[in-house]
Design a protein around this motif. Structure first.
Motif, PDB file in Angstrom:
ATOM      1  N   GLY A  13      -0.852  -9.163 -11.339  1.00 47.04           N
ATOM      2  CA  GLY A  13      -1.226  -8.240 -10.275  1.00 47.04           C
ATOM      3  C   GLY A  13      -2.515  -7.515 -10.595  1.00 47.04           C
ATOM      4  N   THR A  14      -2.924  -6.671  -9.667  1.00 44.97           N
ATOM      5  CA  THR A  14      -4.182  -5.928  -9.830  1.00 44.97           C
ATOM      6  C   THR A  14      -3.949  -4.456 -10.141  1.00 44.97           C
ATOM      7  N   LYS A  15      -2.711  -4.029 -10.249  1.00 44.37           N
ATOM      8  CA  LYS A  15      -2.412  -2.632 -10.539  1.00 44.37           C
ATOM      9  C   LYS A  15      -2.812  -2.308 -11.979  1.00 44.37           C
TER      10      LYS A  15
ATOM     11  N   SER B 208      -3.203 -12.358 -14.913  1.00 45.22           N
ATOM     12  CA  SER B 208      -2.281 -11.231 -14.850  1.00 45.22           C
ATOM     13  C   SER B 208      -1.281 -11.417 -13.719  1.00 45.22           C
TER      14      SER B 208
ATOM     15  N   SER C 156      -0.314  -3.491 -14.454  1.00 47.04           N
ATOM     16  CA  SER C 156       0.052  -4.901 -14.509  1.00 47.04           C
ATOM     17  C   SER C 156      -0.188  -5.442 -15.915  1.00 47.04           C
TER      18      SER C 156
ATOM     19  N   ASP D  98      -0.920   4.025  -8.486  1.00 50.01           N
ATOM     20  CA  ASP D  98      -0.844   2.590  -8.197  1.00 50.01           C
ATOM     21  C   ASP D  98      -0.068   1.894  -9.316  1.00 50.01           C
TER      22      ASP D  98
ATOM     23  N   SER E  74      -1.126  -8.867 -18.561  1.00 52.41           N
ATOM     24  CA  SER E  74      -1.926 -10.079 -18.657  1.00 52.41           C
ATOM     25  C   SER E  74      -1.388 -10.937 -19.790  1.00 52.41           C
TER      26      SER E  74
ATOM     27  N   ALA F  17      -7.886 -12.294 -17.989  1.00 49.53           N
ATOM     28  CA  ALA F  17      -8.036 -12.458 -16.540  1.00 49.53           C
ATOM     29  C   ALA F  17      -6.748 -12.927 -15.871  1.00 49.53           C
TER      30      ALA F  17
END
Length: 308
Positions: free
Chosen positions: A153-155, A151, A158, A198, A160, A149
């Motif tokens: 970013g949300t790309k 990370s 990305s 993305d 982690s 969870a």
């Protein structure tokens, strides 16, 4: 350290002395729940023993002034740090929350109350500095969820904590490697394999902060034997540190649990596949064109003729 060891053991918890060189951390206390399970809740400890540390006493306090290198280290440490003062002749052992004081108080000195004794009951108070004590023992699966969870970013490309950890395993998965090349290679591979509009396009200050949080996470959860002070010094110099560190018992438990889950998720009868737990080859390129090699040979030859 013997006094702290005795008190911590009387509290039913674990005392782990720092065996390697470190700046201002003598050991760690780990909370053990009533069922005897180590929980991963840790507090770092610096011990100062001797009557000289009690020379500045007034109004029920012992005034302790840490060295500048310790002040900076404790304030930035990812675990709570307590300082313990022990007076052998008086059999007086007291403590204070050094990290909290150095982060939020204006003075550089620490006023340690003489009535704040380090007793077995106080050990539990110390361990609550990071919140309520955990009800269960160390849970590798929960830790994996938390690593996935965290990370930058949300790309889809990305990274982690989970990516950095499992891609960084080396030496038969007994050690963990990290350097900037690891983060950049993970990014490049994801950009190539996960062909998505993305994409993770740049590496900026937030991403460097993400790497700092990753290292702090490793230390806070005692997953590797890492010199945190060395890492912190490199970041203060504007660099990204490099390390190859052995896994701790918790780190090995995490890897073992992950390997077992991997086999359960993707049983062998489904066909050949890569494993989650594999070692990453770590290579130090030999880029010397010959000048340094020859200089080293000359140095050895000169040294050989010097008197011992």
């Amino acid at each position: 350290m013997r006094k702290v060891d005795e008190v911590v053991n009387d509290a039913g918890c674990l005392w782990r002395e720092t065996l390697t060189h470190d700046v201002g951390i003598d050991g760690q206390i780990e909370y053990v729940d009533p069922e005897g399970r180590a929980t991963g809740r840790l507090v770092a400890v610096q011990i100062k023993s001797g009557a000289s540390y009690f020379s500045s006493r007034s109004d029920g306090y012992v005034h302790f002034r840490p060295e500048p290198k310790h002040r900076n280290y404790w304030a930035s440490f990812p675990l709570p740090v307590i300082v313990v003062l022990h007076h052998p002749e008086e059999d007086l052992t007291i403590w204070a929350d050094a990290r909290h004081h150095l982060r939020y108080e204006e003075t550089s000195g620490i006023a340690v109350p003489e009535n704040r004794r380090l007793t077995p009951a106080a050990v539990l108070d110390v361990l609550r500095l990071d919140g309520e004590l955990p009800a269960l023992g160390f849970d590798p699966v929960d830790l994996m969820h938390r690593m996935a969870a965290q990370s930058n970013g949300t790309k889809v490309t990305s990274q982690s904590f989970f990516d950095l950890f499992f891609h960084g395993l080396t030496d038969l998965a007994h050690c963990l490697y990290f350097a900037m090349d690891l983060a950049l290679e993970i990014r490049s591979a994801k950009d190539l394999l996960l062909d998505h509009e993305d994409r993770f396009l740049s590496w900026g200050p937030d991403d460097y902060a993400f790497l700092d949080r990753y290292i702090a996470f490793l230390v806070a959860h005692d997953l590797v034997r890492l010199d945190f002070d060395n890492w912190r010094r490199s970041t203060e110099d504007g660099l990204v540190g490099v390390f190859l560190a052995p896994l701790t018992r918790k780190g090995r438990d995490l890897v073992r649990t992950a390997a077992e889950l991997d086999k359960a998720f993707f049983p062998p009868e489904q066909g050949p596949r890569r494993s989650l737990v594999e070692e990453r080859p770590v290579h130090m390129p030999f880029t010397d064109a010959g000048e340094r090699l020859l200089h080293i040979e000359r140095f050895k030859e000169t040294l050989r003729h010097q008197p011992r």
